[in-house]
Scaffold this motif. Structure first.
Motif, short mmCIF file in Angstrom:
data_model
loop_
_atom_site.label_atom_id
_atom_site.label_comp_id
_atom_site.label_asym_id
_atom_site.label_seq_id
_atom_site.Cartn_x
_atom_site.Cartn_y
_atom_site.Cartn_z
N HIS A 156 14.16 2.30 130.30
CA HIS A 156 13.05 1.54 129.73
C HIS A 156 12.10 2.52 129.06
O HIS A 156 11.56 3.42 129.71
CB HIS A 156 12.32 0.74 130.81
CG HIS A 156 11.26 -0.18 130.28
ND1 HIS A 156 9.98 0.25 130.06
CD2 HIS A 156 11.31 -1.49 129.92
CE1 HIS A 156 9.25 -0.77 129.60
NE2 HIS A 156 10.04 -1.82 129.50
N SER A 157 11.94 2.39 127.77
CA SER A 157 11.05 3.27 127.02
C SER A 157 10.39 2.45 125.92
O SER A 157 10.53 1.23 125.85
CB SER A 157 11.84 4.44 126.43
OG SER A 157 12.75 3.98 125.46
N SER A 158 9.67 3.14 125.06
CA SER A 158 9.00 2.47 123.96
C SER A 158 9.95 2.11 122.82
O SER A 158 9.52 1.48 121.86
CB SER A 158 7.87 3.37 123.42
OG SER A 158 8.42 4.61 122.97
N MET A 159 11.18 2.51 122.90
CA MET A 159 12.19 2.17 121.88
C MET A 159 13.32 1.39 122.55
O MET A 159 14.35 1.96 122.94
CB MET A 159 12.72 3.44 121.21
CG MET A 159 11.67 4.21 120.44
SD MET A 159 12.36 5.64 119.57
CE MET A 159 12.85 6.66 120.97
N PRO A 160 13.15 0.11 122.75
CA PRO A 160 14.15 -0.66 123.51
C PRO A 160 15.50 -0.74 122.82
O PRO A 160 16.54 -0.73 123.48
CB PRO A 160 13.50 -2.05 123.65
CG PRO A 160 12.53 -2.12 122.51
CD PRO A 160 12.03 -0.73 122.31
N LEU A 161 15.52 -0.83 121.50
CA LEU A 161 16.80 -0.91 120.79
C LEU A 161 17.57 0.41 120.92
O LEU A 161 18.80 0.40 121.07
CB LEU A 161 16.56 -1.25 119.32
CG LEU A 161 16.11 -2.68 119.04
CD1 LEU A 161 15.89 -2.89 117.54
CD2 LEU A 161 17.13 -3.69 119.56
#
Length: 280
Positions: A40-45
């Protein structure tokens, strides 16, 4: 409670912009961010497209992990006002591209990846898992007791009716341990190795009167009388350089050798010479 409560309390205290009373879902998001197994991060894709099979992971586990990852990515994008158009299609493309099971990956090659739907992949995956369960059940059906009974029945030697039974009084021994598949495989392997050893021994036995040429010592090996080399003979050297095989001089052959002519000239006519040579 515990560490989870401490993480949520510290997160809410240090970030005053979070209104957990109006939006209680932020607490669940904090817990997932710190305690979820999924990335889980700020870039889900980017997290979704970097979801590759782990070592030892089977096809079903990878399929479940892909679906969970795309749900997390879609939920994060919805909070940003975006969404994934077709999550099932994206999961299908990733699964077909990185399927960890080679036999199942061969099924997906019958048509292009874009034509496979998530429902079809789920059906093929269920059939594959059922086939694996059937194979495992077949292997478990071969009980060690059955194999042990076959081994003992092959080793039984019947006795004639008139033959008196020998004295088989032996002290009581504990019952043998049931033979497992690994033990039976080891016994069969030892029997096969012993059989191959006997076969090789019979094939390599020396006959009663072998015709074996004894090795000639280096001191008795023939060498060239012209150059004293051992890699060729005197005859080969004389033919190469047009030499006489008797006196080793160049320019003539053995039949024209002067030494041989003189020997014939002074040879006695009678057999006295031969008798003298025999006596010598």
């Amino acid at each position: 409670m515990g560490k989870a409560g401490d993480v949520v309390r510290i997160k809410l205290r240090n970030n005053t912009s979070i209104d957990h009373a109006a939006n209680p879902h932020v607490i669940f998001d904090i817990l997932k961010q710190h305690f979820s197994d999924l990335t889980h991060s700020s870039m889900p894709l980017a997290d979704f497209y970097n979801t590759l099979p782990m070592p030892g992971e089977d096809a079903m586990e990878y399929w479940i992990r892909l679906n969970k990852t795309v749900d997390v990515a879609d939920e994060y994008l919805k909070r940003q006002g975006r969404s994934i158009d077709d999550p099932g299609h994206e999961v299908s493309m990733m699964f077909i591209k990185y399927c960890p099971d080679q036999s199942l990956a061969g099924v997906f090659k019958f048509k292009s990846a874009e034509r496979w739907s998530a429902c079809e992949i789920q059906e093929r995956l269920d059939e594959h898992m059922q086939g694996q369960k059937g194979q495992a059940a077949t292997v478990r059906s071969l009980k060690p007791s059955t194999v042990e009974h076959k081994v003992h029945s092959q080793c039984h030697v019947p006795m004639a009716d008139n033959t008196p039974a020998p004295n088989t009084t032996v002290p009581s021994v504990p019952s043998p341990v049931p033979m497992t598949n690994a033990v039976v495989d080891n016994v069969c392997m030892r029997s096969l190795v012993n059989l191959l050893d006997r076969l090789v021994t019979q094939q390599t036995q020396v006959p009663a009167h072998p015709r074996v040429q004894t090795a000639v010592p280096n001191s008795f090996q023939k060498v060239c009388r012209v150059c004293r080399a051992s890699d060729h003979s005197t005859l080969a050297h004389c033919r190469k350089e047009d030499r006489c095989l008797k006196c080793l001089s160049p320019g003539h052959w053995k039949r024209d050798c002067p030494d041989q002519t003189n020997q014939r000239r002074f040879q006695p006519a009678n057999g006295a010479g031969r008798q003298d040579r025999q006596l010598n």
